[in-house]
Scaffold this motif. Structure first.
Motif, PDB file in Angstrom:
ATOM      1  N   GLY A  97      25.730  45.578  43.014  1.00 42.56           N
ATOM      2  CA  GLY A  97      26.852  44.776  43.494  1.00 42.56           C
ATOM      3  C   GLY A  97      26.635  43.280  43.412  1.00 42.56           C
ATOM      4  N   LYS A  98      25.721  42.844  42.571  1.00 39.83           N
ATOM      5  CA  LYS A  98      25.476  41.400  42.424  1.00 39.83           C
ATOM      6  C   LYS A  98      26.416  40.849  41.361  1.00 39.83           C
ATOM      7  N   ILE A  99      27.336  40.013  41.779  1.00 37.73           N
ATOM      8  CA  ILE A  99      28.340  39.457  40.878  1.00 37.73           C
ATOM      9  C   ILE A  99      27.991  38.001  40.597  1.00 37.73           C
ATOM     10  N   ASN A 100      27.814  37.692  39.325  1.00 36.90           N
ATOM     11  CA  ASN A 100      27.512  36.326  38.914  1.00 36.90           C
ATOM     12  C   ASN A 100      28.784  35.626  38.432  1.00 36.90           C
ATOM     13  N   PHE A 101      28.969  34.404  38.884  1.00 38.68           N
ATOM     14  CA  PHE A 101      30.125  33.608  38.476  1.00 38.68           C
ATOM     15  C   PHE A 101      29.657  32.423  37.628  1.00 38.68           C
TER      16      PHE A 101
ATOM     17  N   ILE B 141      37.471  38.471  44.672  1.00 37.95           N
ATOM     18  CA  ILE B 141      36.670  39.317  43.787  1.00 37.95           C
ATOM     19  C   ILE B 141      35.524  39.952  44.586  1.00 37.95           C
ATOM     20  N   LEU B 142      34.800  39.147  45.348  1.00 35.99           N
ATOM     21  CA  LEU B 142      33.675  39.669  46.131  1.00 35.99           C
ATOM     22  C   LEU B 142      34.145  40.632  47.218  1.00 35.99           C
TER      23      LEU B 142
ATOM     24  N   SER C 208      29.951  47.490  46.779  1.00 40.09           N
ATOM     25  CA  SER C 208      29.354  48.716  46.235  1.00 40.09           C
ATOM     26  C   SER C 208      29.646  49.927  47.113  1.00 40.09           C
ATOM     27  N   ASP C 209      29.691  49.709  48.418  1.00 40.24           N
ATOM     28  CA  ASP C 209      30.047  50.781  49.347  1.00 40.24           C
ATOM     29  C   ASP C 209      31.567  50.846  49.442  1.00 40.24           C
ATOM     30  N   PRO C 210      32.179  51.953  48.966  1.00 43.15           N
ATOM     31  CA  PRO C 210      33.648  52.013  48.971  1.00 43.15           C
ATOM     32  C   PRO C 210      34.254  51.901  50.364  1.00 43.15           C
ATOM     33  N   GLN C 211      33.490  52.274  51.401  1.00 41.36           N
ATOM     34  CA  GLN C 211      34.011  52.182  52.762  1.00 41.36           C
ATOM     35  C   GLN C 211      34.205  50.736  53.203  1.00 41.36           C
TER      36      GLN C 211
END
Length: 308
Positions: free
Chosen positions: A258-262, A276-277, A282-285
């Protein structure tokens, strides 16, 4: 299928169409430009090739979803027909073909627009991004609001067409399925994982579909992940996992991390990255539901209109 006045033709739902040209091909289907023999209006004809009873059921489910969900941001079904092999197909490994007549969108897909912007070294304006996301999310809400809810499961820029006025239309419902599933056995987990690997594009696939756990549940928030990826693509002209894919890294591990780079610099407000974040958990809940996403989009668009 026949030939009339030198034009190849076929009958679908008691309507006759002339085949004009091939528009494109996919893994499970191909699309032709067709003309109604009476009205002379042009349409797209999607031919789904089925090689087994299971594939027939998937194709018929696509028809069922298209007929069940009527919304301006979801592609409508003009008419359809089901043909056993031998009627129109000469391929011996095909059990049947399902023909879907759908509107023709001459502006193409959002991916086409993204590719054009890349070539021109241009970007969508922030207002354009919010309006496109609003329309896409309204279409997905129509699927999620169905009783029982459907999940699209393959939302990506390639599966969003645009009207001449720019209105986005969610298409390709072949991957759509009942959204909520309880996974009790290893067999169920493997089956869903295999289906996702076959029908849900890696760069936009939710992490819980890469590795399906036994004794788990899946719901419509698989689509929220994909929508977060689409928002990233509208802003930065590629999936948030494009660079990992190009390096040959494991996309399953990248999505689960779940690491999103911008990009280091952006002309957009911080709201783009914040949402976006918010969607790419990563956890759908921990992800929002579609109504929460729409509330936030409406609020942002309303703020922008008030500033003007």
């Amino acid at each position: 299928m026949g030939c009339m006045c030198g034009k190849e033709s076929l009958s679908i739902d008691d309507r006759r169409f002339f085949i004009r040209q091939r528009l494109g091909e996919g893994g499970f289907s191909y699309v032709d430009l067709v003309e109604d023999a009476v009205s002379h209006k042009t349409y797209a004809l999607k031919r789904i090739l089925c090689h087994s009873k299971e594939e027939e059921q998937i194709a018929l489910q696509e028809v069922e979803v298209m007929r069940a969900v009527a919304h301006p941001n979801v592609i409508p079904l003009e008419c359809h027909s089901f043909h056993k092999v031998g009627q129109y197909s000469k391929a011996v490994d095909i059990t049947c073909e399902v023909f879907l007549v759908i509107p023709l969108y001459r502006r193409g897909t959002l991916q086409d627009r993204i590719d054009t912007l890349k070539l021109k070294k241009e970007k969508f304006t922030e207002d354009e991004i919010w309006k496109l996301m609003l329309g896409i999310c309204k279409g997905i809400k129509a699927l999620h609001d169905h009783n029982p809810p459907y999940a699209h499961r393959d939302i990506k820029p390639d599966n969003v067409m645009t009207h001449d006025d720019g209105t986005p239309v969610v298409m390709d419902l072949g991957s759509a399925a009942p959204a909520r599933m309880e996974i009790h056995t290893a067999r169920q987990a493997t089956s869903l994982q295999d289906t996702a690997a076959e029908r849900c594009s890696m760069l936009y696939r939710a992490p819980e579909l890469f590795t399906v756990e036994t004794n788990s549940s899946i719901d419509e928030r698989t689509d929220i992940w994909s929508l977060g990826c689409v928002l990233y693509a509208l802003a930065y002209l590629e999936s948030p996992f494009e660079s990992a894919y190009q390096r040959g890294d494991s996309l399953a591990l990248a999505t689960m991390a779940g690491k999103i780079n911008f990009p280091d610099s952006s002309e957009y407000s911080s709201k783009i990255n914040d949402i976006i974040l918010w969607m790419l958990k990563s956890d759908p809940q921990e992800r929002p539901f579609i109504d929460q996403v729409l509330d936030r989009l409406h609020s942002i668009i309303h703020e922008g209109e008030n500033r003007v």
